[in-house]
Design an enzyme around this catalytic site. Sequence first.
Site, mmCIF file in Angstrom:
data_model
loop_
_atom_site.group_PDB
_atom_site.id
_atom_site.type_symbol
_atom_site.label_atom_id
_atom_site.label_comp_id
_atom_site.label_asym_id
_atom_site.label_seq_id
_atom_site.Cartn_x
_atom_site.Cartn_y
_atom_site.Cartn_z
ATOM 1 N NE ARG A 51 -2.281 103.369 101.549
ATOM 2 C CZ ARG A 51 -2.787 102.527 102.456
ATOM 3 N NH1 ARG A 51 -3.377 102.982 103.536
ATOM 4 N NH2 ARG A 51 -2.721 101.229 102.268
ATOM 5 C CE1 TYR A 105 13.232 118.848 88.671
ATOM 6 C CE2 TYR A 105 13.035 116.876 90.025
ATOM 7 C CZ TYR A 105 12.838 118.237 89.843
ATOM 8 O OH TYR A 105 12.242 118.964 90.831
ATOM 9 C CG ASP A 177 10.685 112.661 83.149
ATOM 10 O OD1 ASP A 177 9.848 113.353 82.528
ATOM 11 O OD2 ASP A 177 11.104 112.959 84.279
ATOM 12 C CE LYS A 202 7.764 120.443 87.294
ATOM 13 N NZ LYS A 202 8.858 119.534 87.043
HETATM 14 C C1 LIG Z 1 9.664 118.604 87.862
HETATM 15 C C2 LIG Z 1 10.216 117.390 87.253
HETATM 16 C C3 LIG Z 1 10.233 116.172 87.943
HETATM 17 C C4 LIG Z 1 9.750 116.052 89.373
HETATM 18 O O1 LIG Z 1 8.385 116.327 89.456
HETATM 19 P P1 LIG Z 1 7.626 116.847 90.783
HETATM 20 O O2 LIG Z 1 6.220 116.907 90.340
HETATM 21 O O3 LIG Z 1 8.231 118.163 91.161
HETATM 22 O O4 LIG Z 1 7.869 115.810 91.835
HETATM 23 C C5 LIG Z 1 10.714 115.056 87.281
HETATM 24 N N1 LIG Z 1 11.162 115.127 86.015
HETATM 25 C C6 LIG Z 1 11.166 116.278 85.321
HETATM 26 C C7 LIG Z 1 11.674 116.307 83.923
HETATM 27 C C8 LIG Z 1 10.703 117.456 85.920
HETATM 28 O O5 LIG Z 1 10.725 118.605 85.234
#
Ligand SMILES: *Cc1c(COP(=O)(O)O)cnc(C)c1O
Length: 385
Positions: A51, A105, A177, A202
């Site tokens: 954890r 997002y 991000d 992703k």
């Molecule tokens: C998918 C996504 C998220 C969230 O990610 P998860 O792994 O689904 O929690 C955040 N920011 C962007 C740009 C995303 O495409």
Amino acid sequence: MSRTRTLGPSTAAIHGALHPRPDRSPVAPPIVQSSTFINPVGGNDEVLYTRYGNNPNQVEIGEKLALLEGAESALFLSSGMSATAFALMAVLRPGDHLVASAWIYGGTRRLFLEQFGQLGIEVTLVDPSQPRAFTEAIRKGTRAVFVELVANPFMRVVDLEPLAKQCRVSGLALLVDATFASPVNCRPLDFGADAVVHSATKYLNGHSDVIAGAVAGTAAYIDEVRHLLHVWGPSLDPNSAWLIDRGLRTLSVRVERHNANGLAFAGWARKHKEIVAVHYPGLPTHPDHAVAKRMLKGFGGMVGIQVKGGIKRVERALRRLKLAFHAPSLGGVETLVCEPRLTSHAMLTSAQRTALGIPDGFVRVSVGIEDVEDIIADFEHALAG
Ligand SMILES: *Cc1c(COP(=O)(O)O)cnc(C)c1O
């Protein structure tokens, strides 16, 4: 090899930091499927506990991402959302103010508007296309600025350089991000950002089989994020960490192919008579093409297309796709399509979406790494129906 030489991104993603491997040790790392580890009696060393994010599989990918981002440190968590939440909670306290891009997002938007309010953190969303938007939103109490580098569904690209300068002058943390770009296409820290967030679900993982997130930044900052991980607990399980390590090994070649396929697909789409608009930063017609050329090594695999003729027409076309799957998410080896009206922008009415430039018939394509002729032939056939 000399210790000071920095590894290229392909090498770093495969090997991580180079260190000697004893004879007969495995070339592929084992999955350390253990929640806890044997500690020396009477020792004061760091306690190993999965954890805490210090399982060997978790540590390995954190070191790799730090190398890839040019960061001192990086930490993986159980999702992109937990990474985003902790990246910000590590710098914000009740009473603080956050300025964020409106091009974010949907889950992040909900985090800011629903959850942060309850924590006493106020968020102002601004339109990054307005040159003074960020400056004007900054006030006493503002502590950080958050942007998505490449944003859904128009693939708008935020210019980090002026923003980073502004943040430095005002003493604010800039968090980015960079999920859509991946460190192969852009390293936000090189442009003056303080921290990078990824949905590792992703491109970093790239195989549509893991949910994960990551944060990269200075060692002191990542320690703050780690502290939140200790107490809130959304750690990444070792098996998923191992899968991400496996995915990272091919990150460079995958993203290079995504870039090439994205460009070819967007070029094809632009000429198709059934497609009325194409949103791709690699096209000279894209509003951020110049910024994208400066910031990105490649334009990525995400393309927005506007199909003529509304819902019935687009649904018929989507049903005729044989290769591309109709699924949300992105960044995997396979081509995926989704409609923002049913996913990211489902909470708006059709009229509101049209006003935003997302009329019914808008399709987001995550162009995969298949042979691009096959991808194009699939869409050609679907649209001919
Ligand atoms: C998918 C996504 C998220 C969230 O990610 P998860 O792994 O689904 O929690 C955040 N920011 C962007 C740009 C995303 O495409």
